[in-house]
Design an enzyme around this catalytic site. Structure first.
Site, PDB file in Angstrom:
ATOM      1  N   HIS A 161      31.226  50.867  33.210  1.00 54.27           N
ATOM      2  CA  HIS A 161      31.228  51.475  34.546  1.00 54.27           C
ATOM      3  C   HIS A 161      30.271  52.668  34.588  1.00 54.27           C
ATOM      4  O   HIS A 161      29.526  52.840  35.547  1.00 54.27           O
ATOM      5  CB  HIS A 161      32.627  51.995  34.892  1.00 54.27           C
ATOM      6  N   LYS A 212      48.159  45.253  42.256  1.00 55.80           N
ATOM      7  CA  LYS A 212      48.100  45.304  40.792  1.00 55.80           C
ATOM      8  C   LYS A 212      48.990  46.448  40.323  1.00 55.80           C
ATOM      9  O   LYS A 212      49.134  47.444  41.021  1.00 55.80           O
ATOM     10  CB  LYS A 212      46.666  45.611  40.328  1.00 55.80           C
ATOM     11  N   ARG A 249      28.528  41.253  35.503  1.00 61.96           N
ATOM     12  CA  ARG A 249      28.504  41.069  34.056  1.00 61.96           C
ATOM     13  C   ARG A 249      27.985  39.697  33.658  1.00 61.96           C
ATOM     14  O   ARG A 249      27.057  39.550  32.902  1.00 61.96           O
ATOM     15  CB  ARG A 249      29.899  41.281  33.471  1.00 61.96           C
ATOM     16  N   SER A 270      38.027  46.811  31.668  1.00 61.46           N
ATOM     17  CA  SER A 270      39.161  47.727  31.524  1.00 61.46           C
ATOM     18  C   SER A 270      40.322  47.002  30.852  1.00 61.46           C
ATOM     19  O   SER A 270      41.061  47.602  30.066  1.00 61.46           O
ATOM     20  CB  SER A 270      39.591  48.249  32.891  1.00 61.46           C
TER      21      SER A 270
HETATM   22  P1  ADP Z   1      37.735  45.619  40.291  1.00 63.32           P
HETATM   23  O1  ADP Z   1      39.208  45.547  40.082  1.00 63.32           O
HETATM   24  O2  ADP Z   1      37.328  45.929  41.687  1.00 63.32           O
HETATM   25  O3  ADP Z   1      36.922  44.496  39.696  1.00 63.32           O
HETATM   26  P2  ADP Z   1      36.831  47.200  38.090  1.00 63.32           P
HETATM   27  O4  ADP Z   1      37.212  48.620  37.843  1.00 63.32           O
HETATM   28  O5  ADP Z   1      37.275  46.194  37.099  1.00 63.32           O
HETATM   29  O6  ADP Z   1      37.360  46.947  39.531  1.00 63.32           O
HETATM   30  O7  ADP Z   1      35.269  47.062  38.265  1.00 63.32           O
HETATM   31  C1  ADP Z   1      34.565  47.775  39.234  1.00 63.32           C
HETATM   32  C2  ADP Z   1      33.134  47.305  39.258  1.00 63.32           C
HETATM   33  O8  ADP Z   1      32.532  47.570  38.001  1.00 63.32           O
HETATM   34  C3  ADP Z   1      32.938  45.808  39.490  1.00 63.32           C
HETATM   35  O9  ADP Z   1      31.772  45.636  40.255  1.00 63.32           O
HETATM   36  C4  ADP Z   1      32.751  45.252  38.121  1.00 63.32           C
HETATM   37  O10 ADP Z   1      31.970  44.071  38.129  1.00 63.32           O
HETATM   38  C5  ADP Z   1      31.986  46.386  37.457  1.00 63.32           C
HETATM   39  N1  ADP Z   1      32.184  46.408  36.010  1.00 63.32           N
HETATM   40  C6  ADP Z   1      33.324  46.234  35.319  1.00 63.32           C
HETATM   41  N2  ADP Z   1      33.111  46.287  33.985  1.00 63.32           N
HETATM   42  C7  ADP Z   1      31.788  46.508  33.828  1.00 63.32           C
HETATM   43  C8  ADP Z   1      30.917  46.624  32.690  1.00 63.32           C
HETATM   44  N3  ADP Z   1      31.356  46.480  31.445  1.00 63.32           N
HETATM   45  N4  ADP Z   1      29.612  46.862  32.926  1.00 63.32           N
HETATM   46  C9  ADP Z   1      29.169  46.972  34.182  1.00 63.32           C
HETATM   47  N5  ADP Z   1      29.897  46.818  35.275  1.00 63.32           N
HETATM   48  C10 ADP Z   1      31.202  46.598  35.120  1.00 63.32           C
END
Ligand code: ADP
Length: 162
Positions: free
Chosen positions: A17, A41, A90, A128
């Site tokens: 992130h 969630k 990703r 996450s």
């Molecule tokens: P959501 O529940 O909305 O998917 P996340 O917190 O999991 O929320 O992810 C938020 C954003 O960050 C999404 O666009 C996701 O694709 C991106 N994201 C998650 N993990 C990574 C990563 N390892 N590298 C880059 N972007 C990521």
């Protein structure tokens, strides 16, 4: 340059992130990292904890602001005068969901464009969920998250054990 919103659950924020936040912050005047208060969630961290961790991680990026929101992301974006939504892509597995989300958001609010940033290869496997699982089973997650997040994960572990 427009204002952009980067929405997500950030439960917790990972180095993947942060890579997106860093890169997006260079593309826009202002980047609002928007933490979803998601009642569907059951998050590990409260909204306040997720916001606090992100603020600590982003404290050296002056044009990045961290806020929480409830409801539709497009409504949050409009209320904050943002015209761009940033998402990280990703792998192909992200694509189906993300394209549907972007198209829905465009149908709801045509003035807001979604911009996808390709995840750095270094973090393409990282989520996450993976971080929460690894920390839960006592693995070292310092490779995946910043020290403040690592400490918060350890604290959660302790809370859950008592
Ligand atoms: P959501 O529940 O909305 O998917 P996340 O917190 O999991 O929320 O992810 C938020 C954003 O960050 C999404 O666009 C996701 O694709 C991106 N994201 C998650 N993990 C990574 C990563 N390892 N590298 C880059 N972007 C990521």
């Amino acid at each position: 340059m427009p204002i952009a919103v980067y929405p997500g659950s950030f439960d917790p924020v990972t180095k993947g992130h942060l890579d997106i936040i860093k890169r997006a912050s260079r593309m826009f005047d202002k980047l609002i990292v928007a933490v979803l208060i998601n009642s569907a969630k059951q998050p590990l961290f409260t909204t306040e904890e997720r916001v606090e961790m992100l603020r600590e991680c982003c404290k050296d990026m002056p044009n990045v602001e961290v806020k929480s929101f409830d409801g539709l992301t497009v409504n949050f974006a409009k209320a904050n005068h943002a015209t761009v939504m940033v998402r990280g892509l990703r792998a192909v597995t992200d694509f189906e969901n993300e394209i549907q989300l972007a198209q829905t958001n465009h149908a709801l609010m045509p003035g807001i464009e979604t911009v996808f940033l390709a995840t750095s290869i270094k973090w393409s496997y990282l989520s996450s969920t993976v971080v929460r699982e690894a920390a839960h089973y006592g693995h070292d997650v310092s490779k995946f998250v910043t020290p403040n997040v690592e400490a918060a994960l350890k604290e959660k572990q302790r809370e859950h054990q008592v």
